[in-house]
Design a protein around this motif. Sequence first.
Motif, PDB file in Angstrom:
ATOM      1  N   ARG A 108      30.550 -48.827   8.021  1.00  0.00           N
ATOM      2  CA  ARG A 108      30.894 -47.883   9.081  1.00  0.00           C
ATOM      3  C   ARG A 108      29.607 -47.237   9.582  1.00  0.00           C
ATOM      4  O   ARG A 108      28.830 -46.709   8.798  1.00  0.00           O
ATOM      5  CB  ARG A 108      31.841 -46.829   8.516  1.00  0.00           C
ATOM      6  N   THR A 109      29.390 -47.285  10.886  1.00  0.00           N
ATOM      7  CA  THR A 109      28.214 -46.645  11.470  1.00  0.00           C
ATOM      8  C   THR A 109      28.442 -45.143  11.512  1.00  0.00           C
ATOM      9  O   THR A 109      29.452 -44.683  12.050  1.00  0.00           O
ATOM     10  CB  THR A 109      27.963 -47.171  12.897  1.00  0.00           C
ATOM     11  N   PRO A 110      27.517 -44.355  10.932  1.00  0.00           N
ATOM     12  CA  PRO A 110      27.689 -42.896  10.957  1.00  0.00           C
ATOM     13  C   PRO A 110      27.591 -42.345  12.383  1.00  0.00           C
ATOM     14  O   PRO A 110      26.915 -42.919  13.232  1.00  0.00           O
ATOM     15  CB  PRO A 110      26.534 -42.377  10.101  1.00  0.00           C
ATOM     16  N   ARG A 111      28.260 -41.239  12.631  1.00  0.00           N
ATOM     17  CA  ARG A 111      28.168 -40.534  13.916  1.00  0.00           C
ATOM     18  C   ARG A 111      27.196 -39.372  13.760  1.00  0.00           C
ATOM     19  O   ARG A 111      27.186 -38.701  12.731  1.00  0.00           O
ATOM     20  CB  ARG A 111      29.536 -40.012  14.331  1.00  0.00           C
ATOM     21  N   LEU A 112      26.407 -39.142  14.789  1.00  0.00           N
ATOM     22  CA  LEU A 112      25.412 -38.057  14.736  1.00  0.00           C
ATOM     23  C   LEU A 112      26.052 -36.709  14.419  1.00  0.00           C
ATOM     24  O   LEU A 112      25.446 -35.891  13.726  1.00  0.00           O
ATOM     25  CB  LEU A 112      24.653 -37.972  16.063  1.00  0.00           C
ATOM     26  N   THR A 113      27.259 -36.488  14.892  1.00  0.00           N
ATOM     27  CA  THR A 113      27.923 -35.206  14.658  1.00  0.00           C
ATOM     28  C   THR A 113      28.293 -35.007  13.192  1.00  0.00           C
ATOM     29  O   THR A 113      28.606 -33.893  12.787  1.00  0.00           O
ATOM     30  CB  THR A 113      29.201 -35.094  15.515  1.00  0.00           C
ATOM     31  N   GLU A 114      28.248 -36.077  12.398  1.00  0.00           N
ATOM     32  CA  GLU A 114      28.602 -36.005  10.975  1.00  0.00           C
ATOM     33  C   GLU A 114      27.381 -35.892  10.063  1.00  0.00           C
ATOM     34  O   GLU A 114      27.522 -35.943   8.851  1.00  0.00           O
ATOM     35  CB  GLU A 114      29.371 -37.266  10.563  1.00  0.00           C
ATOM     36  N   LEU A 115      26.190 -35.746  10.653  1.00  0.00           N
ATOM     37  CA  LEU A 115      24.967 -35.815   9.846  1.00  0.00           C
ATOM     38  C   LEU A 115      24.295 -34.460   9.715  1.00  0.00           C
ATOM     39  O   LEU A 115      24.272 -33.691  10.676  1.00  0.00           O
ATOM     40  CB  LEU A 115      24.015 -36.823  10.476  1.00  0.00           C
ATOM     41  N   PRO A 116      23.719 -34.145   8.571  1.00  0.00           N
ATOM     42  CA  PRO A 116      23.798 -34.940   7.342  1.00  0.00           C
ATOM     43  C   PRO A 116      25.201 -34.874   6.733  1.00  0.00           C
ATOM     44  O   PRO A 116      25.929 -33.905   6.957  1.00  0.00           O
ATOM     45  CB  PRO A 116      22.775 -34.286   6.418  1.00  0.00           C
ATOM     46  N   PRO A 117      25.577 -35.892   5.959  1.00  0.00           N
ATOM     47  CA  PRO A 117      26.910 -35.913   5.366  1.00  0.00           C
ATOM     48  C   PRO A 117      27.125 -34.734   4.414  1.00  0.00           C
ATOM     49  O   PRO A 117      26.214 -34.345   3.685  1.00  0.00           O
ATOM     50  CB  PRO A 117      26.937 -37.223   4.580  1.00  0.00           C
ATOM     51  N   ALA A 118      28.320 -34.183   4.429  1.00  0.00           N
ATOM     52  CA  ALA A 118      28.641 -33.033   3.581  1.00  0.00           C
ATOM     53  C   ALA A 118      28.748 -33.414   2.114  1.00  0.00           C
ATOM     54  O   ALA A 118      28.405 -32.624   1.232  1.00  0.00           O
ATOM     55  CB  ALA A 118      29.935 -32.388   4.052  1.00  0.00           C
ATOM     56  N   THR A 119      29.212 -34.631   1.823  1.00  0.00           N
ATOM     57  CA  THR A 119      29.415 -35.025   0.417  1.00  0.00           C
ATOM     58  C   THR A 119      28.840 -36.387   0.077  1.00  0.00           C
ATOM     59  O   THR A 119      28.593 -36.668  -1.086  1.00  0.00           O
ATOM     60  CB  THR A 119      30.921 -35.039   0.059  1.00  0.00           C
ATOM     61  N   ASP A 120      28.610 -37.236   1.061  1.00  0.00           N
ATOM     62  CA  ASP A 120      28.174 -38.611   0.794  1.00  0.00           C
ATOM     63  C   ASP A 120      26.666 -38.735   0.602  1.00  0.00           C
ATOM     64  O   ASP A 120      25.903 -37.819   0.899  1.00  0.00           O
ATOM     65  CB  ASP A 120      28.606 -39.535   1.942  1.00  0.00           C
ATOM     66  N   THR A 121      26.257 -39.915   0.166  1.00  0.00           N
ATOM     67  CA  THR A 121      24.850 -40.252  -0.015  1.00  0.00           C
ATOM     68  C   THR A 121      24.146 -40.403   1.326  1.00  0.00           C
ATOM     69  O   THR A 121      24.705 -40.967   2.265  1.00  0.00           O
ATOM     70  CB  THR A 121      24.730 -41.583  -0.792  1.00  0.00           C
ATOM     71  N   TRP A 122      22.918 -39.890   1.387  1.00  0.00           N
ATOM     72  CA  TRP A 122      22.039 -40.135   2.519  1.00  0.00           C
ATOM     73  C   TRP A 122      20.600 -40.065   2.032  1.00  0.00           C
ATOM     74  O   TRP A 122      20.334 -39.588   0.926  1.00  0.00           O
ATOM     75  CB  TRP A 122      22.302 -39.175   3.679  1.00  0.00           C
ATOM     76  N   LEU A 123      19.688 -40.595   2.831  1.00  0.00           N
ATOM     77  CA  LEU A 123      18.272 -40.641   2.467  1.00  0.00           C
ATOM     78  C   LEU A 123      17.453 -39.867   3.488  1.00  0.00           C
ATOM     79  O   LEU A 123      17.744 -39.895   4.677  1.00  0.00           O
ATOM     80  CB  LEU A 123      17.780 -42.086   2.403  1.00  0.00           C
ATOM     81  N   GLU A 124      16.412 -39.210   2.995  1.00  0.00           N
ATOM     82  CA  GLU A 124      15.476 -38.469   3.839  1.00  0.00           C
ATOM     83  C   GLU A 124      14.082 -39.022   3.597  1.00  0.00           C
ATOM     84  O   GLU A 124      13.648 -39.127   2.450  1.00  0.00           O
ATOM     85  CB  GLU A 124      15.513 -36.985   3.462  1.00  0.00           C
ATOM     86  N   VAL A 125      13.377 -39.373   4.671  1.00  0.00           N
ATOM     87  CA  VAL A 125      11.982 -39.772   4.573  1.00  0.00           C
ATOM     88  C   VAL A 125      11.156 -38.662   5.223  1.00  0.00           C
ATOM     89  O   VAL A 125      11.243 -38.429   6.429  1.00  0.00           O
ATOM     90  CB  VAL A 125      11.714 -41.127   5.261  1.00  0.00           C
TER      91      VAL A 125
END
Length: 172
Positions: free
Chosen positions: A2-19
């Motif tokens: 599933r492609t994330p939507r900008l309005t959902e970022l950063p995710p409240a509970t899911d995994t994400w990466l920051e560089v």
Amino acid sequence: MRTPRLTELPPATDTWLEVDVVNQCLVHWQGARPLAEWAVSTALAGTGQQEGSGCTPLGWHYVRAAIGDGLPQGTVFRGRRPTGERYSPELAEAHPRRDWILTRIIWLCGLERGFNRGGEVDSQRRYIYLHGTPPDQPMGVPRSHGCIRLSAPSLLQVFSLATPGTPVWLHD
């Protein structure tokens, strides 16, 4: 995937990466909680969106593809395909100008139209990856041609977390 939507970022509970380009690090987040951090090497030319710039692009991206699962550490890639070679100092000596893409590829796709997606600023068409690099290459210092380089052990850990669809935020 599933492609994330900008309005959902950063995710409240899911995994994400920051560089973090300034601090040359990659952080694994679970919602608002940082879980792990690794040193990286981003572009020697700095940050920028333009195709052909040799810069690391900024903004929200997602993992478009994760390539190389199950291949041995040190596998050499060209055009996102394994060459059949494994990195060694002898191979490096035989190809001194090669920009080594090793072990795994995490291919990024921009999420922000006109900034890192589409036209001359499209991160996916620029082939922006998180990928492995030779063990003698320093981490924590900008040295790449635009991609985000990691040591093989770090990349293998990140690869296990960065499934297709995972959001990735690149910032300075």
